[in-house]
Motif scaffolding. Sequence first.
Motif, mmCIF file in Angstrom:
data_model
loop_
_atom_site.group_PDB
_atom_site.id
_atom_site.type_symbol
_atom_site.label_atom_id
_atom_site.label_comp_id
_atom_site.label_asym_id
_atom_site.label_seq_id
_atom_site.Cartn_x
_atom_site.Cartn_y
_atom_site.Cartn_z
ATOM 1 N N ASN A 1 23.143 -8.738 -11.953
ATOM 2 C CA ASN A 1 22.785 -9.541 -11.298
ATOM 3 C C ASN A 1 21.976 -8.349 -9.538
ATOM 4 N N TYR A 2 22.620 -7.609 -9.743
ATOM 5 C CA TYR A 2 22.382 -6.716 -8.794
ATOM 6 C C TYR A 2 21.251 -5.696 -9.037
ATOM 7 N N GLU A 3 20.838 -5.332 -10.520
ATOM 8 C CA GLU A 3 19.931 -5.145 -10.972
ATOM 9 C C GLU A 3 18.902 -5.696 -10.656
ATOM 10 N N GLU A 4 18.416 -6.845 -11.287
ATOM 11 C CA GLU A 4 17.243 -7.785 -10.602
ATOM 12 C C GLU A 4 17.289 -8.101 -9.236
ATOM 13 N N ILE A 5 18.475 -7.927 -8.560
ATOM 14 C CA ILE A 5 18.124 -8.375 -7.600
ATOM 15 C C ILE A 5 17.617 -7.014 -6.339
ATOM 16 N N MET A 6 18.047 -5.463 -7.392
ATOM 17 C CA MET A 6 17.064 -4.441 -6.849
ATOM 18 C C MET A 6 15.696 -4.055 -7.501
ATOM 19 N N GLN A 7 15.433 -4.903 -8.371
ATOM 20 C CA GLN A 7 14.072 -5.131 -8.645
ATOM 21 C C GLN A 7 13.600 -6.377 -7.927
ATOM 22 N N LEU A 8 14.108 -6.861 -7.543
ATOM 23 C CA LEU A 8 13.329 -7.908 -6.982
ATOM 24 C C LEU A 8 12.724 -7.719 -5.433
ATOM 25 N N LYS A 9 14.002 -6.577 -5.024
ATOM 26 C CA LYS A 9 13.745 -6.008 -4.085
ATOM 27 C C LYS A 9 12.720 -4.907 -3.900
ATOM 28 N N LYS A 10 12.364 -4.146 -5.258
ATOM 29 C CA LYS A 10 11.699 -2.941 -5.192
ATOM 30 C C LYS A 10 9.876 -4.215 -5.473
ATOM 31 N N LEU A 11 10.519 -5.470 -5.653
ATOM 32 C CA LEU A 11 8.615 -6.233 -5.197
ATOM 33 C C LEU A 11 8.133 -6.574 -4.103
ATOM 34 N N GLY A 12 9.348 -5.991 -3.165
ATOM 35 C CA GLY A 12 9.183 -6.953 -1.936
ATOM 36 C C GLY A 12 9.385 -7.604 -1.596
ATOM 37 N N PHE A 13 10.268 -8.007 -2.297
ATOM 38 C CA PHE A 13 10.496 -9.753 -2.045
ATOM 39 C C PHE A 13 11.977 -9.217 -0.859
ATOM 40 N N ILE B 1 1.719 -11.411 -2.539
ATOM 41 C CA ILE B 1 1.012 -10.663 -3.420
ATOM 42 C C ILE B 1 -0.149 -11.098 -1.964
ATOM 43 N N ASN B 2 -0.353 -12.048 -0.990
ATOM 44 C CA ASN B 2 -0.830 -12.718 -0.025
ATOM 45 C C ASN B 2 -0.526 -11.118 1.475
ATOM 46 N N LEU B 3 0.741 -11.384 1.486
ATOM 47 C CA LEU B 3 1.322 -10.792 2.083
ATOM 48 C C LEU B 3 1.297 -9.234 2.209
ATOM 49 N N ALA B 4 1.125 -8.289 0.736
ATOM 50 C CA ALA B 4 1.108 -7.213 0.336
ATOM 51 C C ALA B 4 -0.648 -7.113 0.939
ATOM 52 N N GLU B 5 -1.335 -8.564 0.835
ATOM 53 C CA GLU B 5 -2.866 -7.727 1.280
ATOM 54 C C GLU B 5 -3.055 -7.689 2.832
ATOM 55 N N GLN B 6 -1.833 -8.644 3.765
ATOM 56 C CA GLN B 6 -1.859 -8.449 5.234
ATOM 57 C C GLN B 6 -1.488 -7.277 5.442
ATOM 58 N N GLU B 7 -0.560 -6.520 4.302
ATOM 59 C CA GLU B 7 -0.033 -5.465 5.052
ATOM 60 C C GLU B 7 -0.675 -4.488 5.153
ATOM 61 N N LEU B 8 -1.667 -4.586 3.936
ATOM 62 C CA LEU B 8 -2.585 -2.982 3.646
ATOM 63 C C LEU B 8 -3.914 -3.118 5.123
ATOM 64 N N LYS B 9 -3.949 -4.795 4.991
ATOM 65 C CA LYS B 9 -4.949 -4.696 6.119
ATOM 66 C C LYS B 9 -4.775 -3.959 7.214
ATOM 67 N N ARG B 10 -3.855 -4.390 8.068
ATOM 68 C CA ARG B 10 -3.011 -3.629 8.725
ATOM 69 C C ARG B 10 -2.688 -1.981 8.640
ATOM 70 N N ILE B 11 -2.064 -2.243 7.483
ATOM 71 C CA ILE B 11 -2.374 0.002 7.590
ATOM 72 C C ILE B 11 -3.417 0.400 7.888
ATOM 73 N N GLU B 12 -4.428 -0.111 6.988
ATOM 74 C CA GLU B 12 -5.866 0.452 7.165
ATOM 75 C C GLU B 12 -6.250 0.593 8.897
ATOM 76 N N GLN B 13 -6.454 -1.071 9.181
ATOM 77 C CA GLN B 13 -7.251 -0.568 10.469
ATOM 78 C C GLN B 13 -5.646 0.675 11.244
ATOM 79 N N ARG B 14 -5.040 0.676 10.936
ATOM 80 C CA ARG B 14 -3.782 1.487 12.079
ATOM 81 C C ARG B 14 -4.513 2.891 10.933
ATOM 82 N N LYS B 15 -4.801 2.915 10.048
ATOM 83 C CA LYS B 15 -5.516 4.686 9.340
ATOM 84 C C LYS B 15 -6.502 5.197 10.087
#
Length: 121
Positions: A44-56, A89-103
């Motif tokens: 269970n812990y390993e599954e939690i860590m995998q999901l966290k790495k995916l950004g959940f 995925i949608n949240l990650a795309e929004q975050e990428l847009k914000r990072i690109e604007q910051r860059k």
Amino acid sequence: MQLKIFMATVNAKHDTVRFYIEKNLLTPDKVAGKYVFTSQDVANYEEIMQLKKLGFSIETIRKIKQQHILNCSTTEQWQQNLALVENNINLAEQELKRIEQRKEALIKVSKQLKSLLARQH
């Protein structure tokens, strides 16, 4: 297994394990006031860590685990998990847009500073 052995097995700190217990993502048994972990808790812990790495988020991880308990390996579970993944995925795309604007803003400031420095020489 005892808490210290569990922590060593999954390479986690005490506060991290306690956090996941408080969030009901880890549910070890308690014997004589002490947590007793099983190989299932390790999984269970390993599954939690995998999901966290995916950004959940913790809340999304809780939903995924709840679906697993209620509808394990069913079309309904897969559909709900797919919706959660696509939302992430949608949240990650929004975050990428914000990072690109910051860059872009940082590049603009960098060019301005370089221009000021070039005029001084």
